[in-house]
Motif scaffolding. Structure first.
Motif, short mmCIF file in Angstrom:
data_model
loop_
_atom_site.label_atom_id
_atom_site.label_comp_id
_atom_site.label_asym_id
_atom_site.label_seq_id
_atom_site.Cartn_x
_atom_site.Cartn_y
_atom_site.Cartn_z
N MET A 138 8.76 2.66 -9.07
CA MET A 138 9.32 1.38 -8.65
C MET A 138 10.58 1.59 -7.80
N ARG A 139 11.42 2.50 -8.22
CA ARG A 139 12.64 2.77 -7.47
C ARG A 139 12.33 3.37 -6.10
N ALA A 140 11.29 4.17 -6.02
CA ALA A 140 10.90 4.74 -4.73
C ALA A 140 10.40 3.65 -3.79
N ILE A 141 9.61 2.70 -4.32
CA ILE A 141 9.14 1.59 -3.49
C ILE A 141 10.32 0.73 -3.03
N ALA A 142 11.30 0.54 -3.92
CA ALA A 142 12.47 -0.28 -3.58
C ALA A 142 13.46 0.45 -2.69
N GLY A 143 13.28 1.76 -2.51
CA GLY A 143 14.18 2.51 -1.63
C GLY A 143 15.42 3.04 -2.32
N LEU A 144 15.33 3.29 -3.62
CA LEU A 144 16.51 3.66 -4.40
C LEU A 144 16.51 5.12 -4.84
N VAL A 145 15.44 5.86 -4.54
CA VAL A 145 15.42 7.31 -4.76
C VAL A 145 14.86 7.97 -3.51
N ARG A 146 15.17 9.23 -3.36
CA ARG A 146 14.66 9.99 -2.22
C ARG A 146 13.16 10.17 -2.36
N ALA A 147 12.44 9.83 -1.30
CA ALA A 147 10.98 9.87 -1.37
C ALA A 147 10.41 10.22 0.00
N ARG A 148 9.19 10.76 -0.04
CA ARG A 148 8.41 11.02 1.18
C ARG A 148 7.01 10.47 0.98
N GLY A 149 6.44 9.94 2.04
CA GLY A 149 5.11 9.38 1.97
C GLY A 149 5.07 8.04 2.68
N SER A 156 0.85 -1.19 0.00
CA SER A 156 0.00 0.00 0.00
C SER A 156 0.88 1.24 0.00
N VAL A 157 0.64 2.12 -0.96
CA VAL A 157 1.40 3.37 -1.10
C VAL A 157 0.42 4.53 -0.95
N ARG A 158 0.77 5.51 -0.13
CA ARG A 158 -0.09 6.67 0.07
C ARG A 158 0.73 7.96 0.06
N GLY A 159 0.27 8.91 -0.74
CA GLY A 159 0.87 10.24 -0.76
C GLY A 159 2.36 10.24 -1.04
N LEU A 160 2.79 9.40 -1.98
CA LEU A 160 4.22 9.24 -2.23
C LEU A 160 4.73 10.33 -3.17
N ASN A 161 5.73 11.04 -2.71
CA ASN A 161 6.45 12.03 -3.51
C ASN A 161 7.88 11.56 -3.64
N ALA A 162 8.45 11.68 -4.83
CA ALA A 162 9.82 11.23 -5.05
C ALA A 162 10.59 12.31 -5.81
N PHE A 163 11.91 12.27 -5.63
CA PHE A 163 12.75 13.35 -6.13
C PHE A 163 14.01 12.81 -6.79
N LEU A 212 7.55 12.44 -8.60
CA LEU A 212 6.25 11.84 -8.27
C LEU A 212 5.51 12.79 -7.34
N PHE A 213 4.18 12.83 -7.52
CA PHE A 213 3.37 13.79 -6.79
C PHE A 213 2.17 13.08 -6.16
N GLY A 214 2.28 12.78 -4.87
CA GLY A 214 1.15 12.25 -4.12
C GLY A 214 0.57 10.96 -4.64
N VAL A 215 1.40 10.01 -4.99
CA VAL A 215 0.93 8.76 -5.59
C VAL A 215 0.29 7.85 -4.54
N ASP A 216 -0.90 7.35 -4.86
CA ASP A 216 -1.58 6.33 -4.06
C ASP A 216 -1.68 5.06 -4.90
N LEU A 217 -1.43 3.92 -4.25
CA LEU A 217 -1.42 2.65 -5.00
C LEU A 217 -1.67 1.51 -4.03
N ASP A 218 -2.46 0.54 -4.45
CA ASP A 218 -2.66 -0.68 -3.67
C ASP A 218 -2.42 -1.89 -4.56
N LEU A 219 -1.68 -2.86 -4.02
CA LEU A 219 -1.37 -4.09 -4.74
C LEU A 219 -1.57 -5.24 -3.78
N ARG A 220 -2.36 -6.21 -4.20
CA ARG A 220 -2.69 -7.34 -3.33
C ARG A 220 -1.92 -8.59 -3.73
#
Length: 213
Positions: free
Chosen positions: A45-56, A4-11, A18-26
């Protein structure tokens, strides 16, 4: 595993991608990310994996993993296959699998070498070959197989059909469907509808770093 991803911003540096991304994957679902090159699919994908600076917020089975380092996220169950594959070209196929191997994860069937070969029989006779001598399709299979040996519950596949032959696209589609059927959560970034359409349970569009639904 569920993601579950909520309000994800990446830089990228000072530039926001990325601007406020919401996502759900089951678990047991393939979610396709669609969008043009540069829309933000790989960055997500890189933000979810922890490879770019992100907030959310990024939750894996209810556990908040935002702020964790990439290696800790991988150990928690996030597998990532980058667009450029990044196989270790100076190692053999067997060594590529061995170097990534992690202990079995509780509640999930372990991804052993034998199980990887069952998913991609083409890799078995190539076990002793240097990865740098493989074709693009063979390298893609190896990249996915290597990610599976980390024992993920969620796998992020970034443009897996890029630069591979149509026959390999069919094989990849079959493999992705098999992963889904075994309960894997698959986030698929793909412009090739021949791969995405048959296997995706849902799709979302991303444009200029914003998910449109």
């Amino acid at each position: 595993m569920n993601l579950s991803v909520r309000g994800l911003n990446a830089f990228h540096g000072a530039a926001q991608a990325l601007f406020g991304v919401d996502l759900d994957l089951r678990a047991g679902e393939v979610l396709a990310l669609v969008g043009r090159n540069g829309a933000g699919k790989s960055t997500l994908m890189r933000a979810i994996a922890g490879l770019v600076r992100a907030r959310g917020s990024i939750e894996l089975d209810g556990v908040q993993i935002a702020g964790w380092r990439a290696d800790r996220r991988a150990r928690a169950g996030i597998g990532w296959v980058p667009e450029d594959r990044r196989v270790f070209t100076q190692l053999t196929v067997a060594q590529n699998l061995d170097v990534a191997a992690a202990p079995p994860r509780a509640g999930l069937a372990p991804w052993t070498v034998a199980r990887v070969h069952a998913l991609f029989p083409e890799l078995a006779p190539l076990h002793g070959r240097m990865a740098g001598t493989l074709s693009g399709g063979e390298q893609q299979m190896l990249a996915i197989a290597r990610a599976l040996t980390t024992q993920p519950g969620v796998i992020l596949l970034d443009e897996p059909s890029e630069g591979v032959a149509p026959i390999v696209v069919e094989r990849l589609a079959g493999a992705i469907a098999a992963l889904r059927d075994e309960g894997m959560a698959v986030l698929l970034s793909e412009q090739n509808e021949a791969l995405a359409a048959p296997v995706a349970d849902r799709s979302v569009s991303i444009e200029d770093g914003v998910v449109r639904g």
